[in-house]
Design an enzyme around this catalytic site. Structure first.
Site, PDB file in Angstrom:
ATOM      1  CE  LYS A  45      -8.527   6.771  -2.026  1.00 22.78           C
ATOM      2  NZ  LYS A  45      -7.146   6.473  -2.480  1.00 22.78           N
ATOM      3  N   GLY A  90      -9.931   0.419  -0.121  1.00 16.61           N
ATOM      4  CA  GLY A  90      -8.788  -0.432   0.182  1.00 16.61           C
ATOM      5  C   GLY A  90      -8.605  -1.549  -0.823  1.00 16.61           C
ATOM      6  NE  ARG A  95      -3.183  -1.580  -6.704  1.00 18.24           N
ATOM      7  CZ  ARG A  95      -2.981  -2.350  -7.771  1.00 18.24           C
ATOM      8  NH1 ARG A  95      -2.297  -3.485  -7.654  1.00 18.24           N
ATOM      9  NH2 ARG A  95      -3.496  -2.025  -8.952  1.00 18.24           N
ATOM     10  CE1 TYR A 132       0.384  -5.050  11.154  1.00 21.15           C
ATOM     11  CE2 TYR A 132      -1.373  -3.421  11.325  1.00 21.15           C
ATOM     12  CZ  TYR A 132      -0.558  -4.386  11.904  1.00 21.15           C
ATOM     13  OH  TYR A 132      -0.702  -4.670  13.239  1.00 21.15           O
ATOM     14  CE  LYS A 141      -3.305   3.011  -3.545  1.00 21.98           C
ATOM     15  NZ  LYS A 141      -4.595   3.325  -4.185  1.00 21.98           N
ATOM     16  CB  ALA A 170      -3.002  13.454   6.380  1.00 23.22           C
TER      17      ALA A 170
END
EC number: 2.8.2.-
Length: 315
Positions: free
Chosen positions: A72, A74, A76, A263, A278, A281
């Site tokens: 978790k 980032g 990927r 992005y 991804k 919240a």
């Protein structure tokens, strides 16, 4: 006779060869070494690699770079962004070779078979976020390739804990299974539950110490996951330099998707975003509990900054 005596003297005074990395106990071979020897045997036969070569000149090969974590953080997003570079060939799925025993026992040939076909000028990359926090993995990677270039992407530890919970929560929801609230995990007997696995995964300095036993710091590039989310291009530029890639990725490869809130990528006129899983919240957490979590990470974060000689904008 004189020549024989001279040879004997030279053997006696010959200095011991000192390993550049952690010393190995000469009296007992570790189980990891034993397994590694078997792995290397499986890849030593000439016929092992014949099926891995494609007629177009590409082949499957061991990765030269691994994204080792963090879960978790980032990973990927980093892999997808790095894949924009023409000299990168990335494995699509998490391989879990070094941390899952049933995979590791299959040997290096099995590992190679999980890799994408790549050309000689390309760098093969795989990512498995669990590697960073798995105690056995650093030594196993080192035994395979002492020159491995490692990518580690980190986020604010408190935010990473919330993301960790969110992923598991949604996985249960999709299966229509109930799942406790995050407060039930974070609080135990009125105090912060430091035994919660998600908290342990965010104690970066502990896991980093294990990696630094085997790899020098200049072989591990730390990507700022929080900055990658807010402004990805500068972070990817640093990764290109670390991997000694020609600068091929540019700012025009990224555009902010207002609907998704993060992005997305533009590659040769084709636009693509990360999976809908991804950017979810995070659950609402009581302010006092969140402050308690951030306070808990203050000292571990400080130790991590000292360990890597760098600071991050974390709470």
């Amino acid at each position: 006779m004189a020549a024989f005596l001279l040879g004997a003297v030279l053997l006696i005074v010959q200095p011991q060869i000192v390993p550049s990395r952690p010393a190995i106990n000469s009296n007992a071979e570790t189980s990891s070494q034993s397994v590694q020897r078997e792995l290397l045997k499986k890849t030593s036969q000439k016929n092992d690699f014949k099926e891995n070569i494609h007629s177009n000149g590409s082949c499957q090969q061991l990765p030269q770079t691994i994204i080792i974590g963090v879960r978790k953080g980032g990973t990927r997003a980093l892999l997808e962004m790095l894949s924009l570079h023409p000299d990168i060939a990335a494995a699509e799925s998490e391989v879990h070779f070094f941390d899952w025993e049933d995979h590791y026992r299959n040997g290096l040939q099995w590992y190679i078979n999980q890799m994408p076909f790549s050309y000689p000028h390309q760098i093969t990359v795989e990512k498995t976020p669990a590697y960073f926090t798995s105690p056995k993995v650093p030594e196993r990677v080192y035994n395979m390739n002492q020159s491995m270039r490692l990518l580690l992407i980190l986020r604010d530890p408190s935010e990473r804990v919330l993301s960790d919970y969110t992923q598991v929560f949604y996985n249960h929801m999709q299966k229509h299974k109930p799942y406790p609230s995050i407060e039930q995990f974070l609080i135990k007997n009125g105090e912060l539950n430091v035994d919660y696995k998600a908290i342990n995964r965010s104690l970066y300095y502990i896991h980093m110490q294990n990696w630094l036993k085997y790899f020098p710091l200049d072989h591990i590039h730390i990507v700022d996951g929080d900055r990658l989310i807010k402004d990805p291009f500068p972070e990817i530029e640093k990764v290109e330099r670390f991997l000694k890639l020609s600068p091929q990725i540019n700012a025009s490869n990224f555009y902010f998707n207002k609907t998704k809130g993060f992005y997305c990528l533009r590659d040769g006129g084709r636009e693509r975003c990360l999976h809908e899983s991804k950017g979810r919240a995070h659950p609402q957490v009581d302010t006092r509990l969140l402050e308690k979590l951030q306070e808990y990470f203050h000292e571990p974060n400080k130790k991590f900054f000292e360990l890597v000689g760098r600071t991050f904008d974390w709470h």
